[in-house]
Every structure is written in structure tokens, then in C-alpha cells.
Design an enzyme around this catalytic site. Structure first.
Site, PDB file in Angstrom:
ATOM      1  N   CYS A   8       0.964  -1.115   0.037  1.00  0.00           N
ATOM      2  CA  CYS A   8      -0.118  -0.015  -0.170  1.00  0.00           C
ATOM      3  C   CYS A   8       0.748   1.322  -0.223  1.00  0.00           C
ATOM      4  O   CYS A   8       2.269   1.149  -0.193  1.00  0.00           O
ATOM      5  CB  CYS A   8      -1.203   0.042   1.080  1.00  0.00           C
ATOM      6  N   CYS A  83      -5.938   0.845  -2.301  1.00  0.00           N
ATOM      7  CA  CYS A  83      -5.641   2.414  -2.323  1.00  0.00           C
ATOM      8  C   CYS A  83      -5.877   3.044  -3.547  1.00  0.00           C
ATOM      9  O   CYS A  83      -5.311   4.088  -3.808  1.00  0.00           O
ATOM     10  CB  CYS A  83      -4.331   2.384  -1.868  1.00  0.00           C
ATOM     11  N   CYS A  87      -2.275   3.088  -5.273  1.00  0.00           N
ATOM     12  CA  CYS A  87      -1.706   1.991  -5.088  1.00  0.00           C
ATOM     13  C   CYS A  87      -0.449   1.468  -5.863  1.00  0.00           C
ATOM     14  O   CYS A  87      -0.552   2.005  -7.134  1.00  0.00           O
ATOM     15  CB  CYS A  87      -2.443   0.651  -5.395  1.00  0.00           C
TER      16      CYS A  87
END
Length: 153
Positions: A8, A83, A87
Site C-alpha cells: 500500500c 488504495c 496503490c
């Protein structure tokens, strides 16, 4: 052996919890988990450390790590933590995204809920890959079964 990268942005919550659970439950002759982020935080979120300690998993010494090209080269699977565009993307890896809420600053109840969703994803992924740890006969087998049971409930 395969390497699964849990990633992440800050590597301070979801990816740390996923990696810790994965490494606890995976057959280590088949795979291993690592975690990293594109902009690592200063520390793992204390609320995540607390939620994992409730399961008997100590993450107090874990530190967020930078996702480097060298780490990516050793990796076979990239699991991102919901995310979105932030990401990490690593070309050439099998990628899977788990849509998980960021636990940072959330109440203990909400962090437990997120932790339990992470657990569901980890168990599902291990099952699909056939990498579940096999119970060893002898000392510790009962404790291991209890631990798996706590993860399955």
C-alpha cells in the site's frame, strides 16, 4: 518458492496485517510474504499493532519498508490494499486488489473489523493457491489448530 508482496502507500496498516497473517498461515515451503509501500510511514499504526496482538501476533517491532525495484524483482504476486490510483503498480506481477478501508485513526472496533476482512482475504488467497500450512503431528499441533480456528471464525 513464491514471494507475495503486500503493498500500500504507507505500509503501516493493512499491508502489515496481511503480511503477518499470511506468514503465520502459509506453508513456508511454498511461499513467503513481504510488505512494502511507495511512501512508507514512520511506524506501523498502533491501532493495528493492538488489534493484531489480540490474535497473538506481535507486530510491535515491524517497520514500514520502501517498495524498491530489487524487492519487486523477487516477487511473484502483488496484493494491493484498496488504495486506488495511489496503490503501487509493478509491471509483470500477478496483481490482486483487496478493497480494504485504511485503519489509521479508526476506533478499536473498526480496526478489528478491517483486520477480520484482511483475515478473510488472506485465507481465501491461501486456499486458492493451495498454500495452507499443514498441521504438524506432535507438540504444538493443538495450539496450531486453535489458532487456525480463531482465524476461520
Amino acid at each position: 518458492m513464491k514471494t507475495v508482496l503486500f503493498a500500500c502507500v504507507h505500509n503501516a496498516g493493512r499491508s502489515q496485517m496481511a503480511c503477518a497473517m499470511f506468514n503465520l498461515l502459509v506453508d513456508q515451503s511454498q511461499a513467503r510474504g513481504v510488505s512494502a509501500g511507495t511512501q512508507p510511514g514512520e511506524r506501523v499504526h498502533p491501532e493495528c499493532v493492538g488489534a493484531m496482538s489480540e490474535l497473538g501476533i506481535d507486530m510491535s517491532n515491524e517497520k514500514p519498508k520502501l517498495l524498491t525495484p530489487e524487492l519487486a524483482k523477487e516477487t511473484h504476486f502483488l496484493i494491493t490494499m484498496g488504495c486506488g490510483e495511489a496503490c503501487p503498480h509493478v509491471p509483470g506481477l500477478v496483481r490482486e486488489d483487496w478493497p480494504l478501508e485504511d485503519p489509521k485513526g479508526k476506533s478499536p472496533e473498526k480496526v478489528r473489523e478491517i483486520r477480520d476482512k484482511v483475515k478473510e482475504h488472506v485465507l481465501d488467497f491461501l486456499g486458492r493457491q493451495g498454500w495452507e500450512k499443514k498441521t504438524q503431528i506432535g507438540q504444538g499441533a493443538e495450539k496450531f489448530q486453535e489458532l487456525v480456528q480463531s482465524f476461520s471464525s
